[in-house]
Scaffold this active site. Sequence first.
Site, PDB file in Angstrom:
ATOM      1  CE  LYS A 186      -3.957  -2.188   2.266  1.00  0.00           C
ATOM      2  NZ  LYS A 186      -5.026  -2.005   3.272  1.00  0.00           N
ATOM      3  CE1 TYR A 237      -9.380  -3.035   0.156  1.00  0.00           C
ATOM      4  CE2 TYR A 237      -8.536  -1.131  -1.027  1.00  0.00           C
ATOM      5  CZ  TYR A 237      -8.329  -2.242  -0.217  1.00  0.00           C
ATOM      6  OH  TYR A 237      -7.050  -2.555   0.207  1.00  0.00           O
ATOM      7  CG  PHE A 277     -13.519   1.354   7.004  1.00  0.00           C
ATOM      8  CD1 PHE A 277     -13.008   0.853   5.815  1.00  0.00           C
ATOM      9  CD2 PHE A 277     -14.179   0.478   7.857  1.00  0.00           C
ATOM     10  CE1 PHE A 277     -13.146  -0.487   5.476  1.00  0.00           C
ATOM     11  CE2 PHE A 277     -14.318  -0.869   7.526  1.00  0.00           C
ATOM     12  CZ  PHE A 277     -13.800  -1.351   6.336  1.00  0.00           C
ATOM     13  NE  ARG A 334      -6.699 -13.336   5.251  1.00  0.00           N
ATOM     14  CZ  ARG A 334      -7.177 -12.110   5.135  1.00  0.00           C
ATOM     15  NH1 ARG A 334      -6.946 -11.404   4.036  1.00  0.00           N
ATOM     16  NH2 ARG A 334      -7.885 -11.562   6.099  1.00  0.00           N
ATOM     17  CB  THR A 389      -6.979  -6.018   9.713  1.00  0.00           C
ATOM     18  OG1 THR A 389      -7.370  -7.246   9.106  1.00  0.00           O
ATOM     19  CG2 THR A 389      -7.377  -4.858   8.819  1.00  0.00           C
ATOM     20  NE  ARG A 447      -2.164  -5.747   7.145  1.00  0.00           N
ATOM     21  CZ  ARG A 447      -3.203  -6.488   6.801  1.00  0.00           C
ATOM     22  NH1 ARG A 447      -3.582  -7.493   7.557  1.00  0.00           N
ATOM     23  NH2 ARG A 447      -3.880  -6.221   5.692  1.00  0.00           N
ATOM     24  CG  ASN A 500      -3.627  -2.389   6.641  1.00  0.00           C
ATOM     25  OD1 ASN A 500      -3.469  -1.872   5.539  1.00  0.00           O
ATOM     26  ND2 ASN A 500      -4.620  -3.215   6.889  1.00  0.00           N
ATOM     27  CG  HIS A 545      -5.576  -6.238  -0.067  1.00  0.00           C
ATOM     28  ND1 HIS A 545      -6.734  -6.387   0.647  1.00  0.00           N
ATOM     29  CD2 HIS A 545      -5.698  -7.027  -1.164  1.00  0.00           C
ATOM     30  CE1 HIS A 545      -7.536  -7.228  -0.006  1.00  0.00           C
ATOM     31  NE2 HIS A 545      -6.932  -7.631  -1.104  1.00  0.00           N
ATOM     32  CD  GLU A 589      -8.671  -9.335  -3.677  1.00  0.00           C
ATOM     33  OE1 GLU A 589      -9.556  -8.999  -2.874  1.00  0.00           O
ATOM     34  OE2 GLU A 589      -7.518  -9.673  -3.321  1.00  0.00           O
TER      35      GLU A 589
END
Length: 142
Positions: free
Chosen positions: A11, A51, A59, A87, A93, A104, A114, A117, A128
């Site tokens: 990100k 998203y 949010f 993950r 998260t 993270r 964070n 993704h 995705e």
Amino acid sequence: MAIERTFSIIKPDAVRKSAVGGVVALLEKAGLRVVAMKTVWMTKAQAEGFYAVHRERGFFGDLVKFMTSGPCVVQVLEGEGAVLKNREVMGATDSKKAAAGTIRAAFGTDIEQNAVHGSDSADNAKIEINFFFSGAELAALS
Ligand code: CMP
């Protein structure tokens, strides 16, 4: 466990702090291979589309603003049980709750900034990956 592919975004916060190499190092250390990678500065429409499942969440506006605040690095990762493995190495998260040694914990700040993704299922990984990578880009991988 079967070899599978998953989708990952580094990100804007992690890109801004020159953590792309650090993120990839942790992914590779976890046994994931980068099989496709490119830099993308998402438009508002792209971030809203990606998203869309979160559209009704409080949010959502802030998430779209953050994800369009600078370039991201999008990747296709491959490995045994890649979806779960990614993950696990990403961590919780909320970066503040992420276990030591996770991406993270190392590079995130909070629940919004964070760092990464990752797809939450093999089915969503396909969706995705296809959102960001064309057939021509993926054909070279098989
Ligand atoms: P990600 O894995 O990219 O999927 C959706 C994102 O929404 C998530 O990471 C967080 O960055 C963000 N998110 C989830 N919950 C919140 C929240 N309560 N406040 C702000 N952002 C959130």
